[in-house]
Design an enzyme around this catalytic site. Sequence first.
Site, PDB file in Angstrom:
ATOM      1  N   CYS A  88       0.839  -1.196   0.000  1.00  0.00           N
ATOM      2  CA  CYS A  88       0.000   0.000   0.000  1.00  0.00           C
ATOM      3  C   CYS A  88       0.878   1.252   0.000  1.00  0.00           C
ATOM      4  O   CYS A  88       1.539   1.525  -0.998  1.00  0.00           O
ATOM      5  CB  CYS A  88      -0.988  -0.039   1.164  1.00  0.00           C
ATOM      6  SG  CYS A  88      -2.395   1.088   0.935  1.00  0.00           S
ATOM      7  N   HIS A 173      -3.588  -5.027   0.091  1.00  0.00           N
ATOM      8  CA  HIS A 173      -3.144  -5.662   1.334  1.00  0.00           C
ATOM      9  C   HIS A 173      -3.349  -7.175   1.244  1.00  0.00           C
ATOM     10  O   HIS A 173      -4.468  -7.637   1.048  1.00  0.00           O
ATOM     11  CB  HIS A 173      -3.943  -5.128   2.521  1.00  0.00           C
ATOM     12  CG  HIS A 173      -3.684  -3.693   2.826  1.00  0.00           C
ATOM     13  ND1 HIS A 173      -2.688  -3.276   3.689  1.00  0.00           N
ATOM     14  CD2 HIS A 173      -4.290  -2.565   2.380  1.00  0.00           C
ATOM     15  CE1 HIS A 173      -2.684  -1.960   3.766  1.00  0.00           C
ATOM     16  NE2 HIS A 173      -3.651  -1.495   2.980  1.00  0.00           N
ATOM     17  N   GLU A 175      -1.803  -8.929   3.860  1.00  0.00           N
ATOM     18  CA  GLU A 175      -1.521  -9.277   5.253  1.00  0.00           C
ATOM     19  C   GLU A 175      -2.687  -9.011   6.193  1.00  0.00           C
ATOM     20  O   GLU A 175      -2.660  -9.406   7.364  1.00  0.00           O
ATOM     21  CB  GLU A 175      -0.301  -8.478   5.738  1.00  0.00           C
ATOM     22  CG  GLU A 175      -0.588  -7.064   6.217  1.00  0.00           C
ATOM     23  CD  GLU A 175      -1.061  -6.065   5.152  1.00  0.00           C
ATOM     24  OE1 GLU A 175      -1.403  -4.934   5.531  1.00  0.00           O
ATOM     25  OE2 GLU A 175      -1.091  -6.414   3.951  1.00  0.00           O
TER      26      GLU A 175
END
Length: 228
Positions: A88, A173, A175
């Site tokens: 990001c 993202h 994660e």
Amino acid sequence: MSRALVVQHVALEGPGRFAQWLPSYGVELDVVRPYAGDALPDVLEAEALIVMGGPMGAYDDEAAAWLPAVKRLLAAAVDAGIPTLGVCLGAQLLAVATGGRVERGGNGPEIGLGEVEVHTPDSLLALGAVPVVQWHFDTVTELPPGAELLASSAAYPVQAYRVGAAAWGLQYHVEADPHLVAEWVRAEDRDERDVLAPIRAADASIAAAGEQVALRFAAVVNERAAQG
């Protein structure tokens, strides 16, 4: 074990699932939090560099005084061929650090459950459509010289790219789990039904795709570490 330096910009955007996945594949995480006063190293001594997301922009050096140092670390890691992952904001910082450009997204923010299409597979990303968590307002509008575009979404063409031998930027993202996204929803006072519910429903697929990225990145890190 190999080691990765993880740069975290704000309390709500830590390594997330990377903290579980990467050590299980042989990469320990050393997390530095410059927003809380941690010092960034002048020279990267770890085997890898991971730069997380955050609400600031890639050019907000005055608001986040550590950003110039992060960009220097990113540029040095790319030059040295050190495995690097920007997520990001991290992807935007990587682009700026290596000669690209970031601007406000002309098609508006991407928030919540999204899908990116990997059209150029490599050692990190496999070909095909991938469910992901999106949460960004800015976007990379000009790739660094020599960078290769790897994935796009319907709204923004630059969703993943590689620059140098082993540095990747992911605008999305991989994660983030639902618990972390719930924190973002509350912080921005968004509607959980619109944002969080679809992510919870797709979480198994999101996690499976994200773990593959972690596995592949760890393989790159460990291979380079073994070579000395």
